[in-house]
Design a protein around this motif. Sequence first.
Motif, short mmCIF file in Angstrom:
data_model
loop_
_atom_site.label_atom_id
_atom_site.label_comp_id
_atom_site.label_asym_id
_atom_site.label_seq_id
_atom_site.Cartn_x
_atom_site.Cartn_y
_atom_site.Cartn_z
N SER A 51 -35.53 19.41 10.78
CA SER A 51 -36.90 19.36 10.29
C SER A 51 -37.84 19.63 11.44
CB SER A 51 -37.21 18.02 9.64
OG SER A 51 -36.69 16.97 10.39
N LYS A 52 -38.78 20.51 11.20
CA LYS A 52 -39.77 20.81 12.23
C LYS A 52 -40.87 19.75 12.16
CE LYS A 52 -39.61 25.61 13.28
NZ LYS A 52 -38.51 26.30 12.89
N TRP A 53 -41.41 19.40 13.28
CA TRP A 53 -42.47 18.39 13.31
C TRP A 53 -43.79 19.05 13.64
CZ3 TRP A 53 -41.85 12.75 13.84
CH2 TRP A 53 -40.56 12.34 13.50
N LYS A 57 -45.77 14.57 12.40
CA LYS A 57 -45.11 14.21 11.13
C LYS A 57 -44.02 15.23 10.85
CE LYS A 57 -48.71 11.93 8.50
NZ LYS A 57 -49.58 11.70 9.61
N PRO A 58 -42.87 14.76 10.36
CA PRO A 58 -41.82 15.74 10.07
C PRO A 58 -42.12 16.47 8.78
CG PRO A 58 -41.07 13.54 9.50
CD PRO A 58 -42.44 13.38 10.08
N GLU A 59 -41.83 17.77 8.75
CA GLU A 59 -41.94 18.52 7.50
C GLU A 59 -40.63 18.37 6.74
OE1 GLU A 59 -42.77 22.45 8.53
OE2 GLU A 59 -44.79 22.04 9.25
#
Lengths: 70, 201
Positions: A51-53, A57-59
């Motif tokens: 997950s990219k942040w 916040k994480p997406e």
Amino acid sequence: MASNAAVPFWRAAGMTYITYSNICANLVRNCLKEPYKTEALSREKVHFSISKWTDGKPEKPTIRSDSPEE
Amino acid sequence: MLRRASMLLARQPILAARARPFSTDLPAAPSADATFTEAWTKVIPNMDPPKTPLSFMQPRPPTPSSIPSKLTVNFVLPYASELATKEVDMVIVPATTGQMGVLPGHVATIAELKPGVLSVHEGSEVTKYFVSSGFVFIHANSFADIIAVEAVPLDRLDVNLVQKGLAEFTSKLSSATTDLEKAEAQIGIDVHSALNSALTG
């Protein structure tokens, strides 16, 4: 001092030991008898979720795995 | 080249004096730090001091002065430990330099394994595994660590698949163009012919 030691053929072709070892292991697994074969192939599946942040916040995570079907 | 040789010879005695001993010759590291445990019991007398990873590990026995009667084998795979400190009479490992028999009292060796059969001899029973590749570390105190990526008992192998694979890779070798493809085909041939001789031999 072109090539001091007698390098194994896979090293001379540019392959690392880990790649060689994994190829050997895969070949052996492919030659197993039936119930063992499916267990072995499932054992070596790799799954990971990325997950990219952004802004702390994480997406939504994406799940990646070795085999394209999943 | 001769000048460097004489420099190397001159350096030898200094290197020998600073040579590191093998891990089996050193005394085992103490598993609990005395000052820490004292300080802990002073502050928290009711609880046991926390255990460190070192206290969970059993130190290796030092090299005995006379050759032990059994070889202790640890045979591990990435997903399971096949044999854990099992005492055996002999193991025959498929090293790249040939089938190597390891008896108790074997000289300390590190050997790379090629695809082949590993046999563990204990009394009159022999257990054979086909090992894909790995390493074997033989320590001076008659402990042998065999690590392999994949090891299967021989009865789990399918002869037809092996022969099909051998034929497939032989044809791939003749049609291979780049070095990498040739290497992969050669690996395939090596592994499958080792499998074949393991199953038929």
